[in-house]
Design an enzyme around this catalytic site. Structure first.
Site, PDB file in Angstrom:
ATOM      1  N   HIS A  97       0.820  -1.207   0.000  1.00  0.00           N
ATOM      2  CA  HIS A  97       0.000   0.000   0.000  1.00  0.00           C
ATOM      3  C   HIS A  97       0.859   1.264   0.000  1.00  0.00           C
ATOM      4  O   HIS A  97       0.343   2.373   0.031  1.00  0.00           O
ATOM      5  CB  HIS A  97      -0.925  -0.002   1.230  1.00  0.00           C
ATOM      6  CG  HIS A  97      -2.055   0.964   1.159  1.00  0.00           C
ATOM      7  ND1 HIS A  97      -2.095   2.119   1.903  1.00  0.00           N
ATOM      8  CD2 HIS A  97      -3.194   0.947   0.415  1.00  0.00           C
ATOM      9  CE1 HIS A  97      -3.212   2.773   1.646  1.00  0.00           C
ATOM     10  NE2 HIS A  97      -3.894   2.095   0.749  1.00  0.00           N
TER      11      HIS A  97
ATOM     12  N   LYS B 127       3.176   4.390  -1.106  1.00  0.00           N
ATOM     13  CA  LYS B 127       3.230   5.310  -2.246  1.00  0.00           C
ATOM     14  C   LYS B 127       4.499   6.141  -2.078  1.00  0.00           C
ATOM     15  O   LYS B 127       4.516   7.129  -1.323  1.00  0.00           O
ATOM     16  CB  LYS B 127       2.013   6.234  -2.284  1.00  0.00           C
ATOM     17  CG  LYS B 127       0.644   5.500  -2.254  1.00  0.00           C
ATOM     18  CD  LYS B 127       0.072   5.530  -0.876  1.00  0.00           C
ATOM     19  CE  LYS B 127      -1.380   5.132  -0.795  1.00  0.00           C
ATOM     20  NZ  LYS B 127      -1.787   3.921  -1.397  1.00  0.00           N
TER      21      LYS B 127
ATOM     22  N   ASP C 226      16.813   9.580  -8.912  1.00  0.00           N
ATOM     23  CA  ASP C 226      18.256   9.836  -8.971  1.00  0.00           C
ATOM     24  C   ASP C 226      18.929   9.670  -7.611  1.00  0.00           C
ATOM     25  O   ASP C 226      19.991  10.256  -7.356  1.00  0.00           O
ATOM     26  CB  ASP C 226      18.542  11.242  -9.512  1.00  0.00           C
ATOM     27  CG  ASP C 226      18.181  11.392 -10.972  1.00  0.00           C
ATOM     28  OD1 ASP C 226      18.005  10.361 -11.644  1.00  0.00           O
ATOM     29  OD2 ASP C 226      18.063  12.537 -11.442  1.00  0.00           O
TER      30      ASP C 226
ATOM     31  N   HIS D  45      -8.463  11.663   0.673  1.00  0.00           N
ATOM     32  CA  HIS D  45      -7.604  10.491   0.830  1.00  0.00           C
ATOM     33  C   HIS D  45      -6.371  10.803   1.674  1.00  0.00           C
ATOM     34  O   HIS D  45      -5.442   9.996   1.757  1.00  0.00           O
ATOM     35  CB  HIS D  45      -7.179  10.008  -0.574  1.00  0.00           C
ATOM     36  CG  HIS D  45      -6.663   8.616  -0.632  1.00  0.00           C
ATOM     37  ND1 HIS D  45      -5.440   8.301  -1.163  1.00  0.00           N
ATOM     38  CD2 HIS D  45      -7.207   7.434  -0.247  1.00  0.00           C
ATOM     39  CE1 HIS D  45      -5.241   7.004  -1.105  1.00  0.00           C
ATOM     40  NE2 HIS D  45      -6.300   6.447  -0.555  1.00  0.00           N
TER      41      HIS D  45
ATOM     42  N   LYS E 104      -3.558  11.360   4.613  1.00  0.00           N
ATOM     43  CA  LYS E 104      -3.110  10.474   5.683  1.00  0.00           C
ATOM     44  C   LYS E 104      -1.962  11.175   6.416  1.00  0.00           C
ATOM     45  O   LYS E 104      -0.786  10.831   6.226  1.00  0.00           O
ATOM     46  CB  LYS E 104      -2.663   9.133   5.107  1.00  0.00           C
ATOM     47  CG  LYS E 104      -3.730   8.486   4.223  1.00  0.00           C
ATOM     48  CD  LYS E 104      -3.219   7.261   3.519  1.00  0.00           C
ATOM     49  CE  LYS E 104      -4.147   6.818   2.406  1.00  0.00           C
ATOM     50  NZ  LYS E 104      -5.529   6.632   2.805  1.00  0.00           N
TER      51      LYS E 104
ATOM     52  N   ASP F  84       1.586  20.261  17.881  1.00  0.00           N
ATOM     53  CA  ASP F  84       2.272  21.523  18.139  1.00  0.00           C
ATOM     54  C   ASP F  84       3.780  21.391  18.030  1.00  0.00           C
ATOM     55  O   ASP F  84       4.501  22.399  18.060  1.00  0.00           O
ATOM     56  CB  ASP F  84       1.900  22.049  19.527  1.00  0.00           C
ATOM     57  CG  ASP F  84       2.136  20.997  20.610  1.00  0.00           C
ATOM     58  OD1 ASP F  84       3.014  21.196  21.468  1.00  0.00           O
ATOM     59  OD2 ASP F  84       1.431  19.966  20.601  1.00  0.00           O
TER      60      ASP F  84
END
Length: 494
Positions: A201, A203, A208, A416, A418, A423
């Site tokens: 899952h 991403k 480079d 979507h 996440k 603080d």
């Protein structure tokens, strides 16, 4: 910061025109004043394209027009090396914000710029690839940006840039990955279900071995124009890129027939950043500590902080507030049979609010695919704000309105995001918040601490944490909010 470039609403008939011309790079300028550093940092842009300026005339814009130059690190007045970290967002056209609300570089623009500037390698870990709209059996104008990204990926091998992909297997559609493989991409399919019972899952991008992207956006055309997404891009930071590259290398090792999780990962894959030993560097001219977390624990090499530990420790570190924006929040094992209660994060939030009186706010997505059980858990948190405890916990639902498409675009119009901001810290991840995502499924998180320099005055934006807080407050106070009590209405949308 640039205004997200969205396509004008068009009738969904016929192919959409191409929007991207020849690519090149631009440079970020040296800072003129410390408090203007972040707003003056612009990643590379395409030749012939113009940056869209926000309405605020106080924001200064300057792009160095050097098409061949590499994006370079900035130098502070003390000549210390500094790296550029910027928030990136996808904002669907149906979302309406006020002119003065914060906007950031679009994920589409960030991805195109990274691909345009790639010289040697592009490594991508993804849940699936559907950058073209072939998955809905019709052409949609809003898929143009996804096709642009796909075409840029397709051209990399012919430019001498190695494209390596680790993708979950099986995919819903293999059209994109099969064509990329035919053009020379190195595709490794990872059947995580057979290894841990979960999925890939994650991403992430590593370009480079020095530029990285981490965020919520899948390699899907909807993630660029139809779904609200948030991530971060860090430029010219080889130390973090190499560390993230080790996680990518682990995914690649688990691809193919007969792969198995080793009893101990090779020492060469040991973490180079962690909760106890973060990287210390200059981000946008300000001292920072940051590290990469990973899930599940079985894929944490020596020294790696698990993603769950990073989240819980971030909550426990908060002194004034914890703001959370995630699509799904379920203190249970959502995909187990039978399901079971899993209160690890829930307990941390209750303790923060009720024991330490930390202000806790949850901004949760509400759409037709929301699990009904989620709202029961959210109500159990929200009710703690009532007497006799009066814990400072608030829950709101965020709804991305549809545009009346007929037929509607499947799996579109959802927040979507996440991420979490307190603080003191900023956390940007790739996982939904239920047990499965932290014990079985792969994911990564980026945790940034600039609390030693986190002062703010009117009109000045210093740190990533402050920018993330402003994004949260923008959404929290927007017209897209629905009270928790009305969750049944927004689950009927679309």
């Amino acid at each position: 910061m640039v205004v997200n470039r969205t396509l004008r609403k068009q009738t969904r008939v016929g192919p959409a025109p191409r929007l991207w011309g020849s690519a090149s790079q631009a440079q970020a300028r040296k800072e003129a004043e410390p408090h203007k550093l972040l707003s003056s940092v612009l990643p590379p842009k395409a030749a012939g394209q113009k940056w869209t300026k926000p309405q605020d005339p106080n924001i200064e814009w300057e792009v160095v027009k050097d098409q061949r130059a590499q994006l370079r690190v900035l130098e502070t007045r003390t000549k210390a090396i500094t790296f550029v970290l910027t928030l990136v967002e996808s904002i669907p056209e149906s979302l309406v914000y006020q002119p003065k609300d914060p906007r950031h570089l679009s994920i589409y623009q960030a991805w195109m710029d990274l691909l345009a500037g790639a010289n040697s390698s592009v490594d991508i870990a993804a849940f699936y690839f559907t950058l073209r709209d072939s998955d809905i059996k019709m052409e949609d104008p809003s898929s143009q940006q996804g096709r642009d990204v796909f075409d840029s990926l397709l051209s990399l091998p012919s430019r001498g840039v190695k494209l390596s992909i680790a993708v979950n297997s099986p995919q819903m559609s293999e059209n994109d990955t099969e064509e990329l493989a035919r053009q020379g991409a190195d595709i490794q399919s990872v059947n995580m279900k057979s290894l841990t019972g979960g999925i890939v899952h994650t991403k992430l991008w590593v370009v480079d071995q020095k530029h990285v992207y981490i965020g919520s956006a899948n390699m899907d055309w909807r993630s660029l124009t139809q779904v609200k997404e948030l991530g971060a891009v860090l430029y010219n930071c080889s130390c973090l890129a190499q560390d993230l590259g080790k996680i990518f290398a682990m995914y690649r090792m688990l691809g193919g027939e007969g792969a198995s999780i080793p009893g101990a990962w090779p020492a060469s894959l040991a973490a180079e950043s962690s909760l106890s030993s973060p990287l210390k560097l200059q981000l946008n001219g300000i001292s920072a500590e940051l590290y990469i977390s990973s899930s599940p624990p079985a894929l944490c090499s020596a020294g790696r902080t698990s993603d769950l530990t990073a989240i819980v420790q971030t909550i426990e570190d908060a002194q004034a507030f914890v703001y959370i924006a995630v699509m799904d929040y379920e203190p249970q094992c959502s995909f187990c049979k039978p399901r079971r209660f899993w209160p690890v994060i829930d307990d941390a939030l209750r303790a923060a609010a009720c024991d330490r009186r930390v202000n806790v706010r949850l901004l949760i997505s509400c759409w037709s695919h929301s699990h009904p059980a989620m709202f029961v858990f959210l109500e159990s948190l929200s009710i703690l704000s009532q007497e006799p405890l009066s814990c400072p916990i608030e829950v709101k639902l965020f709804v991305v309105p549809g545009e009346g498409e007929q037929p509607p675009i499947p799996y579109a119009h959802v927040n979507h995001n996440k991420y979490m901001v307190t603080d003191r810290l900023a956390y940007i991840g790739t996982s939904n918040w239920s047990e499965d995502y932290f014990t079985k499924t792969t994911g990564v998180g980026l945790i940034v601490n600039q609390s030693n320099h986190d002062s703010i005055t009117a009109g000045q934006e210093f740190t990533l944490r402050q920018q993330l807080e402003q994004v949260f407050l923008r959404d929290w106070d927007s017209s897209n909010i629905v009270p928790l009590s009305r969750h049944r209405s927004c689950t009927q949308i679309n």
